[in-house]
Design a protein around this motif. Sequence first.
Motif: not given
Length: 142
Positions: A63, A66-67, A101-102, A116
């Motif tokens: 969390y 985010q991955s 995601q980033w 994200k």
Amino acid sequence: MNANEKVNSWQMVSKLATVINLFKTEFPDSVADLSPWLKNPETEKFDDPYSVDLAFHFSRRSYLCQSYCILMQIRLSSPTESAMQRIVKIELSGHDYMGQQWQFATIENRNFQGVKLPLPEAEQKIKHICRQILSLWSNVDC
């Protein structure tokens, strides 16, 4: 290039061990992977002899980050280890089942970009890790 293929001296082993320890200090639930790329014709065309690539996997989706996985690519000034070898930049990207995601790089604007983003606490930890790695490579003679 997979990090395990770049391990050709005790200095490189020491540097990679330090990188792994720096990451695991900030994210203790991660597991290092020195071979993030599959060896097949599709991935071999992206092989970069100036890059040392490793990944850090989480047992479940982080969390905070985010991955599920963070790919780290350390771009070097030369493909072989020498006293003059330095880091050009470090690129990181967070991935989950939906893909990337980033991303973050230690050059240009030094901001996280993507769909994200990691939480601010994780962003600070990742930036701290990168500063430590840049310092390590610039202060260690081979």
